[in-house]
Design an enzyme around this catalytic site. Structure first.
Site, PDB file in Angstrom:
ATOM      1  N   THR A  48      41.785  23.087   2.190  1.00  0.00           N
ATOM      2  CA  THR A  48      42.378  22.429   2.192  1.00  0.00           C
ATOM      3  C   THR A  48      43.507  24.068   0.984  1.00  0.00           C
ATOM      4  O   THR A  48      43.165  24.420   0.074  1.00  0.00           O
ATOM      5  CB  THR A  48      42.217  22.106   1.711  1.00  0.00           C
ATOM      6  N   ASP A  49      44.382  24.461   1.427  1.00  0.00           N
ATOM      7  CA  ASP A  49      45.019  24.846   0.781  1.00  0.00           C
ATOM      8  C   ASP A  49      45.392  24.103  -0.770  1.00  0.00           C
ATOM      9  O   ASP A  49      46.094  25.180  -1.906  1.00  0.00           O
ATOM     10  CB  ASP A  49      46.397  26.028   0.951  1.00  0.00           C
ATOM     11  N   GLU A  50      45.189  23.115  -0.747  1.00  0.00           N
ATOM     12  CA  GLU A  50      45.821  22.116  -2.199  1.00  0.00           C
ATOM     13  C   GLU A  50      45.166  22.860  -3.220  1.00  0.00           C
ATOM     14  O   GLU A  50      45.140  22.339  -4.579  1.00  0.00           O
ATOM     15  CB  GLU A  50      45.844  20.781  -1.247  1.00  0.00           C
ATOM     16  N   LYS A  55      38.485  17.971  -3.151  1.00  0.00           N
ATOM     17  CA  LYS A  55      38.261  19.118  -2.362  1.00  0.00           C
ATOM     18  C   LYS A  55      37.549  19.972  -3.125  1.00  0.00           C
ATOM     19  O   LYS A  55      37.198  21.376  -2.004  1.00  0.00           O
ATOM     20  CB  LYS A  55      39.233  19.307  -1.107  1.00  0.00           C
ATOM     21  N   TYR A  80      43.173  13.813  -4.148  1.00  0.00           N
ATOM     22  CA  TYR A  80      42.435  14.256  -3.248  1.00  0.00           C
ATOM     23  C   TYR A  80      42.420  15.561  -3.078  1.00  0.00           C
ATOM     24  O   TYR A  80      40.937  16.223  -2.676  1.00  0.00           O
ATOM     25  CB  TYR A  80      43.148  14.335  -2.364  1.00  0.00           C
TER      26      TYR A  80
HETATM   27  P1  NAD Z   1      41.486  13.053   8.887  1.00  0.00           P
HETATM   28  O1  NAD Z   1      41.463  12.302   8.300  1.00  0.00           O
HETATM   29  O2  NAD Z   1      42.228  12.508  10.481  1.00  0.00           O
HETATM   30  O3  NAD Z   1      39.478  12.891   9.518  1.00  0.00           O
HETATM   31  C1  NAD Z   1      38.680  12.579   8.882  1.00  0.00           C
HETATM   32  C2  NAD Z   1      37.139  12.202   9.898  1.00  0.00           C
HETATM   33  O4  NAD Z   1      36.642  12.164   8.991  1.00  0.00           O
HETATM   34  C3  NAD Z   1      37.618  10.384  10.619  1.00  0.00           C
HETATM   35  O5  NAD Z   1      36.781  10.681  12.032  1.00  0.00           O
HETATM   36  C4  NAD Z   1      36.609   9.805   9.960  1.00  0.00           C
HETATM   37  O6  NAD Z   1      36.260   8.940  10.208  1.00  0.00           O
HETATM   38  C5  NAD Z   1      35.467  11.145   8.912  1.00  0.00           C
HETATM   39  N1  NAD Z   1      34.744  10.203   7.173  1.00  0.00           N
HETATM   40  C6  NAD Z   1      35.451   9.956   6.378  1.00  0.00           C
HETATM   41  N2  NAD Z   1      34.253   9.696   5.998  1.00  0.00           N
HETATM   42  C7  NAD Z   1      33.153   9.980   6.364  1.00  0.00           C
HETATM   43  C8  NAD Z   1      32.036   9.802   6.070  1.00  0.00           C
HETATM   44  N3  NAD Z   1      31.651   9.401   5.016  1.00  0.00           N
HETATM   45  N4  NAD Z   1      31.237  10.061   6.742  1.00  0.00           N
HETATM   46  C9  NAD Z   1      31.617  10.444   8.379  1.00  0.00           C
HETATM   47  N5  NAD Z   1      33.309  10.532   8.261  1.00  0.00           N
HETATM   48  C10 NAD Z   1      33.629  11.067   7.773  1.00  0.00           C
HETATM   49  O7  NAD Z   1      41.252  14.152   8.120  1.00  0.00           O
HETATM   50  P2  NAD Z   1      42.198  15.882   8.711  1.00  0.00           P
HETATM   51  O8  NAD Z   1      43.256  16.188   8.982  1.00  0.00           O
HETATM   52  O9  NAD Z   1      41.577  15.805  10.583  1.00  0.00           O
HETATM   53  O10 NAD Z   1      41.035  16.934   8.163  1.00  0.00           O
HETATM   54  C11 NAD Z   1      39.727  17.161   8.640  1.00  0.00           C
HETATM   55  C12 NAD Z   1      39.431  18.171   7.295  1.00  0.00           C
HETATM   56  O11 NAD Z   1      40.560  19.463   7.623  1.00  0.00           O
HETATM   57  C13 NAD Z   1      39.428  17.728   6.433  1.00  0.00           C
HETATM   58  O12 NAD Z   1      38.155  18.121   5.195  1.00  0.00           O
HETATM   59  C14 NAD Z   1      40.583  17.786   5.339  1.00  0.00           C
HETATM   60  O13 NAD Z   1      39.815  18.611   4.573  1.00  0.00           O
HETATM   61  C15 NAD Z   1      40.414  19.381   5.663  1.00  0.00           C
HETATM   62  N6  NAD Z   1      42.138  20.189   6.244  1.00  0.00           N
HETATM   63  C16 NAD Z   1      42.984  19.636   6.714  1.00  0.00           C
HETATM   64  C17 NAD Z   1      44.329  19.557   6.968  1.00  0.00           C
HETATM   65  C18 NAD Z   1      45.938  18.983   7.670  1.00  0.00           C
HETATM   66  O14 NAD Z   1      46.763  18.848   7.971  1.00  0.00           O
HETATM   67  N7  NAD Z   1      45.209  17.785   7.747  1.00  0.00           N
HETATM   68  C19 NAD Z   1      44.707  21.233   5.965  1.00  0.00           C
HETATM   69  C20 NAD Z   1      43.716  21.660   5.531  1.00  0.00           C
HETATM   70  C21 NAD Z   1      42.958  21.470   5.434  1.00  0.00           C
HETATM   71  P1  TYD Z   2      51.570  14.499   3.773  1.00  0.00           P
HETATM   72  O1  TYD Z   2      51.508  15.190   5.181  1.00  0.00           O
HETATM   73  O2  TYD Z   2      51.043  13.764   3.926  1.00  0.00           O
HETATM   74  O3  TYD Z   2      50.203  15.655   3.406  1.00  0.00           O
HETATM   75  P2  TYD Z   2      50.465  16.427   1.739  1.00  0.00           P
HETATM   76  O4  TYD Z   2      50.571  15.603   1.361  1.00  0.00           O
HETATM   77  O5  TYD Z   2      48.407  17.217   1.845  1.00  0.00           O
HETATM   78  O6  TYD Z   2      51.260  18.192   2.503  1.00  0.00           O
HETATM   79  O7  TYD Z   2      53.058  15.457   3.644  1.00  0.00           O
HETATM   80  C1  TYD Z   2      54.154  15.988   3.335  1.00  0.00           C
HETATM   81  C2  TYD Z   2      54.369  16.023   2.699  1.00  0.00           C
HETATM   82  O8  TYD Z   2      56.142  15.786   3.192  1.00  0.00           O
HETATM   83  C3  TYD Z   2      54.532  16.153   1.566  1.00  0.00           C
HETATM   84  O9  TYD Z   2      55.626  16.708   0.644  1.00  0.00           O
HETATM   85  C4  TYD Z   2      55.030  14.764   1.187  1.00  0.00           C
HETATM   86  C5  TYD Z   2      56.096  14.428   1.998  1.00  0.00           C
HETATM   87  N1  TYD Z   2      56.175  13.048   2.285  1.00  0.00           N
HETATM   88  C6  TYD Z   2      57.312  12.604   2.642  1.00  0.00           C
HETATM   89  O10 TYD Z   2      58.670  12.590   2.365  1.00  0.00           O
HETATM   90  N2  TYD Z   2      57.176  11.036   3.239  1.00  0.00           N
HETATM   91  C7  TYD Z   2      56.705  10.387   4.044  1.00  0.00           C
HETATM   92  O11 TYD Z   2      56.150   9.015   4.506  1.00  0.00           O
HETATM   93  C8  TYD Z   2      55.222  11.724   4.324  1.00  0.00           C
HETATM   94  C9  TYD Z   2      53.902  10.901   4.123  1.00  0.00           C
HETATM   95  C10 TYD Z   2      55.312  12.915   3.290  1.00  0.00           C
END
Ligand code: NAD
Ligand code: TYD
Length: 349
Positions: free
Chosen positions: A130-132, A159, A155
């Site tokens: 992630t970019d975070e 990461k 989080y």
């Molecule tokens: P998500 O929470 O939707 O899915 C995570 C999946 O991992 C789930 O299916 C869960 O069951 C599985 N999981 C969790 N713990 C596990 C374990 N111990 N063993 C096996 N499986 C396990 O997450 P996402 O949003 O799809 O993100 C996927 C990846 O991409 C993550 O690594 C996250 O850090 C990264 N990422 C997400 C975003 C975003 O905007 N969602 C952006 C950049 C990077």
């Molecule tokens: P989120 O989807 O949790 O992603 P991330 O924190 O990983 O960027 O949140 C996106 C942005 O929205 C973040 O600045 C927090 C804000 N937010 C709200 O204002 N209300 C909400 O209910 C949630 C879930 C997030």
């Protein structure tokens, strides 16, 4: 046949990656290892579950015996590692699970790959991040691949630690690795704890729309299928040992984004203009809330020719339509344990 292990394939991004690989690479066998936590959902993959080049395995990435068994049984030659605890708010209330899965789980996978791939360079361990990890930006600037790490939430710290470990296995043990760091994703099958699907669900249900703080934090949004396309490209064409930033050049202030969602949904639901906006509630801010994220994606654009395919308004429109059409998917989630999660998150804000 190539056997590729995808971890976390039943989650949001993972399910899009699995679908893409299963459909586009018939000479690959995709093994999806997922623990099915609250965020994992086999409904996300109903359309590919019968495909002959797809196998689902329920299991934990902390279970090294299981992972060794999979490497042995299938002669795995690629890992695309997405499994993670992924929600910042949950990491604030319960950091330990993030350390277990994101850090210990990643090292567990790395150790098995190192053991089975000794001396091989026809293999790849691809870590999705992630970019975070880069921290929080002020008004100016963007994250590049050389921006110093400065994670601020449990989080993003977990990461960041996992990224460091993946790089350490490259430098120390010559394990062929790749990493990508992506901005906020949106699209179908996203669990409604994240901003966009949470707001969509609350607008449908005529619930309050909780905006943290003043709503002036900024996120850089990318359509999940564009992320999946970038992952496909990095996996096949990216340089070993390299990192690629992925993002949509699409920065939105949270409040502006929520307003846009409200207005589109009032129209789609035939409700009076301003109906959804009237339910916006400014609630207590997230602890340590990062102000702004913005990705400079010029390296992946220049080196691999990737660019996002969709304009945000188009992607958002398709996403809203998906949630409106797939109300069973949403109801199945929101009628279960989600209720008590939602209440615990929002009752004290
Ligand atoms: P998500 O929470 O939707 O899915 C995570 C999946 O991992 C789930 O299916 C869960 O069951 C599985 N999981 C969790 N713990 C596990 C374990 N111990 N063993 C096996 N499986 C396990 O997450 P996402 O949003 O799809 O993100 C996927 C990846 O991409 C993550 O690594 C996250 O850090 C990264 N990422 C997400 C975003 C975003 O905007 N969602 C952006 C950049 C990077
Ligand atoms: P989120 O989807 O949790 O992603 P991330 O924190 O990983 O960027 O949140 C996106 C942005 O929205 C973040 O600045 C927090 C804000 N937010 C709200 O204002 N209300 C909400 O209910 C949630 C879930 C997030």
């Amino acid at each position: 046949m190539k056997h590729i292990l995808v971890t976390g394939g039943a989650g949001f991004i993972g399910s899009h990656v699995v679908r893409r690989l299963v459909n586009n690479y018939k000479d690959y066998h995709i093994i999806n290892l997922d623990k099915l936590t609250y965020a994992g959902n086999l409904e996300n993959l109903r359309d590919v579950e019968g495909e002959s080049n797809y196998t689902f395995v329920r299991g934990d990435i902390l279970d090294s015996d299981l992972i060794e068994k999979l490497f042995q049984e299938y002669d795995i030659s690629g890992v695309i590692h997405l499994a993670a605890e992924s929600h910042v708010d949950r990491s604030i209330s319960n950091p330990m699970e993030f350390i277990q899965t994101n850090l210990v789980g990643t090292v567990t996978l790395l150790n098995v790959a190192k053991k089975f791939w000794e001396g091989r360079n026809d293999v790849c361990f691809y870590h999705i991040s992630t970019d975070e990890v880069y921290g929080s930006l002020g008004k100016e600037g963007m994250f590049t691949e050389t921006t110093a790490y400065d994670p601020r939430s449990p989080y993003s710290s977990s990461k960041a630690g996992s990224d460091h470990l993946v790089r350490a296995y490259f430098h120390t043990y010559n394990l062929p690795i790749k990493i990508s760091n992506c901005s906020n994703n949106y699209g179908s099958y996203q669990f409604p704890e994240k901003l966009i699907p949470l707001m969509i669900n609350n607008i449908i249900e005529k619930k309050d729309l909780p905006v943290y703080g003043k709503g002036d934090n900024i996120r850089d949004w990318l359509w999940v299928e564009d992320h999946a396309a970038a992952i496909d490209l990095v996996f096949h064409k990216g340089e070993v040992g390299e990192t690629y930033n992925i993002g949509g050049h699409n920065e939105w202030k949270n409040l502006d984004l929520v307003h846009l969602l409200c207005d589109i949904m009032d129209r789609k639901l035939n409700r009076p203009a301003g109906d959804a906006r009237s339910r916006i509630k400014f609630v207590q801010d997230r602890a340590g809330h990062d102000m702004r994220y913005a990705i400079d994606a010029s390296k992946i654009e220049r080196d691999l020719g990737w660019t996002p395919s969709l304009q945000f308004e188009q992607g958002l429109d398709m996403t809203i339509d998906w949630y409106l059409t797939n109300s069973d998917w949403l109801n199945n989630i929101t009628s279960g344990a989600y209720k008590s999660y939602y209440e615990s998150q929002y009752k004290n804000r």
